[in-house]
Design an enzyme around this catalytic site. Sequence first.
Site, PDB file in Angstrom:
ATOM      1  N   LEU A 106     -24.620  38.305 -30.326  1.00  0.00           N
ATOM      2  CA  LEU A 106     -25.968  38.800 -30.625  1.00  0.00           C
ATOM      3  C   LEU A 106     -26.041  40.314 -30.481  1.00  0.00           C
ATOM      4  O   LEU A 106     -26.680  40.993 -31.290  1.00  0.00           O
ATOM      5  CB  LEU A 106     -26.996  38.130 -29.713  1.00  0.00           C
ATOM      6  N   ALA A 135     -24.492  41.896 -33.540  1.00  0.00           N
ATOM      7  CA  ALA A 135     -25.405  41.815 -34.687  1.00  0.00           C
ATOM      8  C   ALA A 135     -26.553  42.812 -34.553  1.00  0.00           C
ATOM      9  O   ALA A 135     -26.883  43.521 -35.516  1.00  0.00           O
ATOM     10  CB  ALA A 135     -25.951  40.395 -34.826  1.00  0.00           C
ATOM     11  N   GLU A 136     -27.167  42.881 -33.370  1.00  0.00           N
ATOM     12  CA  GLU A 136     -28.303  43.799 -33.180  1.00  0.00           C
ATOM     13  C   GLU A 136     -27.859  45.253 -33.306  1.00  0.00           C
ATOM     14  O   GLU A 136     -28.539  46.059 -33.943  1.00  0.00           O
ATOM     15  CB  GLU A 136     -28.976  43.575 -31.831  1.00  0.00           C
ATOM     16  N   ASN A 137     -26.729  45.589 -32.711  1.00  0.00           N
ATOM     17  CA  ASN A 137     -26.235  46.964 -32.800  1.00  0.00           C
ATOM     18  C   ASN A 137     -25.867  47.327 -34.230  1.00  0.00           C
ATOM     19  O   ASN A 137     -26.153  48.434 -34.689  1.00  0.00           O
ATOM     20  CB  ASN A 137     -25.057  47.175 -31.854  1.00  0.00           C
TER      21      ASN A 137
END
Length: 140
Positions: free
Chosen positions: A56, A59-61
């Site tokens: 996660l 993906a967020e970064n």
Amino acid sequence: MNIENIKQIIESSPNLSTALGMNFISTPDEDMCMATMRVDERNRQPFGFLSGGASLALAENLAGVGSSALCPGKICVGISVSGSHVKAVAEGDTVTALAHLVQKGRKLHVWNVEVNNSAGELISTVTVTNYIISPQKKSV
């Protein structure tokens, strides 16, 4: 998407991306960016598999890098991250995340991110919403 300027910012000081071993890669598609991350002691569970939280975070970064590349001079922060993990990845493998821009608004960007193992198998699918902020002017 050319993310070279954002990579320089990320690599200039310690942060979550560098701590977990993320490597961001420019792509020829203006609505897509990519990153890789080797599964090792920095991002695995005690059982030797890639942590879902690390997936996660990747993906967020990555979505943040993409939004930052699209909005120079702005601050892009994740406000919603939702994912499903469908396969485990053992330590020693490398995962590749591919982020596709779904919606580019003035204040909100929505990204779909797929994380795959080195065999090309789907590991996680993640949706990220970023909020785009104009930096505050500092008063003297």
